[in-house]
Enzyme design. Structure first.
Site, short mmCIF file in Angstrom:
data_model
loop_
_atom_site.label_atom_id
_atom_site.label_comp_id
_atom_site.label_asym_id
_atom_site.label_seq_id
_atom_site.Cartn_x
_atom_site.Cartn_y
_atom_site.Cartn_z
N LEU A 1 55.14 -14.48 -31.50
CA LEU A 1 55.93 -15.70 -31.41
C LEU A 1 55.87 -16.52 -32.69
O LEU A 1 56.50 -17.57 -32.79
CB LEU A 1 55.44 -16.55 -30.23
CG LEU A 1 55.63 -15.92 -28.84
CD1 LEU A 1 54.94 -16.76 -27.78
CD2 LEU A 1 57.11 -15.76 -28.51
N SER A 2 55.13 -16.04 -33.67
CA SER A 2 55.03 -16.76 -34.94
C SER A 2 56.38 -16.95 -35.63
O SER A 2 56.65 -18.04 -36.16
CB SER A 2 54.06 -16.04 -35.88
OG SER A 2 52.75 -16.06 -35.36
N LYS B 1 42.98 -7.26 -40.28
CA LYS B 1 42.29 -8.46 -40.74
C LYS B 1 41.08 -8.17 -41.62
O LYS B 1 40.71 -8.98 -42.47
CB LYS B 1 41.87 -9.32 -39.55
CG LYS B 1 43.02 -9.95 -38.79
CD LYS B 1 42.52 -10.86 -37.68
CE LYS B 1 43.65 -11.52 -36.94
NZ LYS B 1 43.16 -12.47 -35.92
N ALA C 1 34.19 -8.29 -29.49
CA ALA C 1 33.56 -8.46 -30.81
C ALA C 1 34.50 -8.03 -31.93
O ALA C 1 34.08 -7.48 -32.93
CB ALA C 1 32.25 -7.67 -30.86
#
Length: 279
Positions: A20-21, A70, A131
């Site tokens: 949705l960015s 990331k 994690a």
């Protein structure tokens, strides 16, 4: 309208179809009459380096990075912000005079989302499930607020690494994510943060844990927003991952444009698109 001099921002990840960015950024850019555009790109692990070089070559003004990139992207940047370096993950990249610089807004975005619901994350007992990169950023940030944090994850090595890397005054421990450990962990938790891809109601069902087991937990914070969450009976309520998404977007906006983000406008852009408010 995209023109020859439009500043381009992007999202790299796999999968990005549900993101949705683009709604938040493109609506905000349009309403503020900013000559900018935000484009999502499906990028596999094998093509991340080429995608970063493409952003560099084409002069993208900045871009976001989501799973599973990331961590891998750190070695592809010219510099990494101290906070992102400590976390070991980047989700926002800015073009600067010295090259591409990586940042991480996950932790601060979560803190701002929590506070918007009236939850002050200080001296609290917090249970974190998972994690991955998001859990890593949240534990790093929440430990700095002197919280007592317990991580539950199926792979202990990953949980141990996050606990060992936490630099704040808050105590961080870890255990395997099992039925008994989850039941024990929620008994006195002020906040349950579910950073797994499986939302809490589904996770409880798979572990054969009755939902009323966590009714005394203060708040639940599911980070996944691509699937609708089933309601869970709980002490105070649930914190929507959409609130965190808005604050993450606002932090990226501030990094890229070097000015205060129009948070209310960014939030209303998403509310209008979804035709409902999540609070």
């Amino acid at each position: 309208m995209i023109k020859g001099d439009t500043k381009v921002h992007s999202l790299y990840g796999s999968l990005v179809a549900h993101s949705l960015s683009p709604v938040i950024f493109n609506t905000t850019f349009q309403k503020l009459s900013l000559n900018r555009a935000y484009l999502p790109f499906e990028v596999s692990r094998d093509h991340l380096k080429q995608a970063v070089e493409a952003a560099r070559t084409l002069g993208f003004d900045g871009f976001n990075v989501t799973m599973p990139h990331k961590t891998a992207i750190l070695e592809m940047l010219d510099r990494v912000d101290k906070n992102a370096e400590e976390i070991g993950a980047v989700n926002t990249v800015a073009k600067t005079k010295s090259g591409l610089v990586g940042y991480n807004t996950d932790g601060e975005g979560a803190i701002r989302a929590l506070r918007s619901y009236g939850f002050e994350p200080n001296n609290k007992r917090i249970l974190v499930l998972g994690a991955g990169g998001a859990a890593q950023a949240l534990v790093h940030r929440l430990s700095g607020e002197n919280n007592t944090i317990r991580i539950l994850n199926r792979t202990l090595d990953k949980a141990r690494l996050i606990a060992n890397n936490a630099t704040g005054p808050g105590g961080v421990s870890y255990e395997e994510l099992t039925k008994s450990n989850l039941e024990k962990g929620v008994e006195n938790a002020n906040l349950l943060v579910n950073a797994t891809p499986i939302q809490t109601s589904t996770l409880l069902s798979r572990l054969k844990i009755p939902t009323n087991t966590i009714k005394d937990t203060g708040w639940i914070f599911d980070l996944a927003y691509d699937q609708p969450a089933e309601p869970v009976p709980i002490g105070r309520g649930t914190i929507s991952p959409l609130e965190m998404l808005v604050h993450q977007a606002a932090l990226s906006y501030e990094i890229w444009l070097n000015e205060t983000a129009p948070v209310d406008l960014m939030r209303s852009s998403l509310v209008d698109y979804l035709r409902k408010d999540w609070k």
